[in-house]
Enzyme design. Structure first.
Site, PDB file in Angstrom:
ATOM      1  N   ASP A   1      28.433   2.772  77.590  1.00  0.00           N
ATOM      2  CA  ASP A   1      28.831   3.879  78.461  1.00  0.00           C
ATOM      3  C   ASP A   1      28.025   5.142  78.177  1.00  0.00           C
ATOM      4  O   ASP A   1      28.419   6.240  78.555  1.00  0.00           O
ATOM      5  CB  ASP A   1      30.318   4.194  78.271  1.00  0.00           C
ATOM      6  CG  ASP A   1      31.240   3.116  78.814  1.00  0.00           C
ATOM      7  OD1 ASP A   1      30.742   2.192  79.477  1.00  0.00           O
ATOM      8  OD2 ASP A   1      32.461   3.195  78.573  1.00  0.00           O
TER       9      ASP A   1
ATOM     10  N   ASP B   1      43.663  -0.906  70.380  1.00  0.00           N
ATOM     11  CA  ASP B   1      43.752  -2.068  69.494  1.00  0.00           C
ATOM     12  C   ASP B   1      45.169  -2.255  68.951  1.00  0.00           C
ATOM     13  O   ASP B   1      45.711  -3.357  68.953  1.00  0.00           O
ATOM     14  CB  ASP B   1      42.748  -1.929  68.351  1.00  0.00           C
ATOM     15  CG  ASP B   1      42.748  -0.540  67.719  1.00  0.00           C
ATOM     16  OD1 ASP B   1      43.580   0.307  68.107  1.00  0.00           O
ATOM     17  OD2 ASP B   1      41.909  -0.296  66.831  1.00  0.00           O
TER      18      ASP B   1
END
Length: 549
Positions: free
Chosen positions: A96, A244
């Protein structure tokens, strides 16, 4: 402060608040004792391989990155060096970036494609969903039924797939996590302290939870997922900054099993800069608070066993300890004043000092020294770092309290990545990077707190009443002074000895980081089932996958 002595209601309010806060901190300290107990109780409950793949399954390795110019080439090269049949392996570089990382990563991908690797470069023009969004976007074109993830500053060991893939022959296993090691553990006092902090998490905390049947978390990197587990748990979601931790709890609530392999390590760079360390801690603390707010009520209402609920409660609310430490810090002056002027020598005075001793040393010291004992077969070398561990933990509390309050009551916010510098044990200098957090007033607030604590110290000296609590008051003061001063000047001081060295724009060939001796000598995988068919024949690429039990 005489008005404080004259107001009984105010005296009571201060003392009650102080007592409650100290008790809360002590409760979380006692939980650390429990984790150490669980570790030693279940340390022999190691995961075992129940079967082996005869034909390797297809694995996709995802490398999410954002403006990682110092390490982008290194992680791509290291990933392509992983030992696995080439026709069974796909690599995705999920970039990105908005800087020249784009050219660095794209060039590396083209070179490895020319060598016959199935590697693709996926560049998004927006950061929608940040890291979670990049991972979810990569899944759209992922070929593998298993997804291995590495952040850009990690160095995956070449054998990581051989050491992890067979655990997935158990259809209930959804994720396998390796332990983090550190490329620049001994670079400075700051990195050495960070290493010990993370060792406590990975050596004691993770193993205690996983081997005792409680929920553990994926750490965002150096772990492999079963793709169907990700999908069954609801996929990557970006309403928290710790995607996560969020996915880990959702997956385990669905009944998926996690496997933790502390003997298998993947080395990474520790932030050598205080501001980078604070950014990392801020994101983790804020994301932890967001995940707590999102999932804890559901967990507590579920039919999960009480031991799992209790551990999940302590795990997900542990970020609130920073708030308690800050409150305790602000209460130190009035409570110390009351202690010196209102109470005579006796039980109350001794309880005050004993509480500081308990909060500042016992639980944290036991927890972290135990991790060093497991890793290095010694605890004496780590004892000298315990005072600094406590000081740093207190000094970072204000930074993390802001994160926790924003996590519980604020907006989701931007995923501010931890700056990467390409630092290793051989190259210990770095360039200051742009993109720092915008809270410029924070070091001044931390410095003010440090000076406030210094006034508490002066009060003790002027009153000539030196007690056993004084050294711990000094630790609090040192922490709040150290953090802002190194935020401002740490980079210049750390690089002062070698001003001419810089981080190479294209990182050198991957370096390796040996596992600590204790785990390397004592580590072993579970016993292989036997007899077995020939394992993993690379010539059987077109045959259907099978499992041999």
């Amino acid at each position: 402060m005489q008005f404080l002595l004259d107001n009984n209601g105010l005296v009571t309010a201060f003392l009650v608040t102080y007592t409650v806060v100290v008790l809360l901190v002590c409760v979380y300290g006692m939980h650390r004792y429990q984790l150490v107990h669980l570790y030693y109780k279940y340390r022999r409950n190691t995961p075992r391989i129940k079967a082996c793949f005869v034909e390797y399954p297809v694995v996709t390795i995802q490398l999410p990155m954002y403006n990682e110019r110092a390490v982008a080439r290194r992680i791509i090269d290291a990933t392509c060096a992983i030992d696995y049949p080439r026709d069974r392996l796909q690599i995705q570089v999920l970039d990105d970036s908005t800087d020249d990382t784009v050219e660095i990563a794209a060039q590396a991908v083209r070179e490895w494609q020319a060598r016959g690797f199935d590697i693709e470069y996926v560049h998004r023009t927006n950061r929608e969903g940040y890291k979670a969004g990049a991972l979810a976007n990569g899944l759209k074109t992922a070929k593998g039924e298993f997804i291995l993830i590495f952040d850009a500053d990690f160095l995956p060991p070449p054998n990581i797939l051989h050491e992890t893939i067979d655990y997935f022959t158990d259809e209930k296993v959804g994720m396998v996590q390796a332990r983090w090691e550190h490329l620049n553990r001994d670079q400075s006092l700051l990195t050495r302290t960070q290493a010990i902090l993370l060792d406590g998490h990975f050596v004691i905390e993770h193993a205690a939870r996983n081997r005792s049947g409680r929920f553990m978390s994926f750490n965002g990197t150096a772990g492999m997922w079963r793709r169907s587990c990700i999908e069954d748990a609801g996929g990557w979601q970006h309403d928290t900054l710790t995607e996560d931790l969020d996915l880990s709890y959702r997956a385990q609530m669905k009944g998926w099993k996690f496997v933790y392999l502390p003997e298998l390590t993947s080395a990474a760079e520790l932030p050598p800069d205080m501001e980078a360390f604070k950014q990392q801690q801020y994101r983790w603390a804020k994301g932890g608070a967001q995940t707590c707010k999102k999932l804890l009520p559901t967990i507590l209402r579920s039919k999960l066993p009480a031991r799992i609920k209790m551990e999940a409660f302590f795990h997900l609310t542990s970020c609130t300890v920073y708030l308690y430490v800050v409150i305790l810090t602000f209460l130190l002056y009035p409570v110390l004043y009351l202690k010196l002027h209102l109470f005579q020598e006796g039980l109350v005075r001794y309880l005050f000092d004993a509480s500081l001793l308990l909060v500042a040393t016992c639980s944290a010291g036991t927890f972290y020294v135990a991790s060093q004992r497991v890793l290095f077969r010694t605890w004496s070398d780590s004892l000298k770092y315990v005072p600094f561990l406590m000081s740093l933990g207190v000094g970072i509390a204000f930074n993390n309290t802001l994160a926790v309050l924003t996590g519980f009551f604020g907006k989701p916010g931007e995923f501010v990545r931890t700056p990467k510098f390409g630092v290793t044990d051989r190259n210990r200098t770095w360039r200051k990077q742009s993109g720092q957090r915008k809270i410029k007033w924070q070091p001044f607030a931390e410095l003010a707190i440090g000076l406030y604590l210094m006034s508490c110290l002066v009060l003790c000296i002027v009153e000539q009443k030196i007690t056993v609590g004084l050294p711990f008051l000094c630790l609090f003061m040192a922490g709040y002074l150290y953090v802002p001063l190194t935020t401002w000047f740490g980079h210049a001081l750390a690089n002062s000895r070698s001003e001419t060295e810089t981080v190479e724009e294209l990182a050198p060939a991957p370096v390796t980081c040996a596992q600590p001796p204790a785990l390397r000598r004592g580590a072993r995988r579970g016993p292989r089932p036997g007899p077995l068919l020939p394992l993993h024949p690379s010539t059987r690429a077109n045959e259907s996958r099978s499992v041999h039990n």
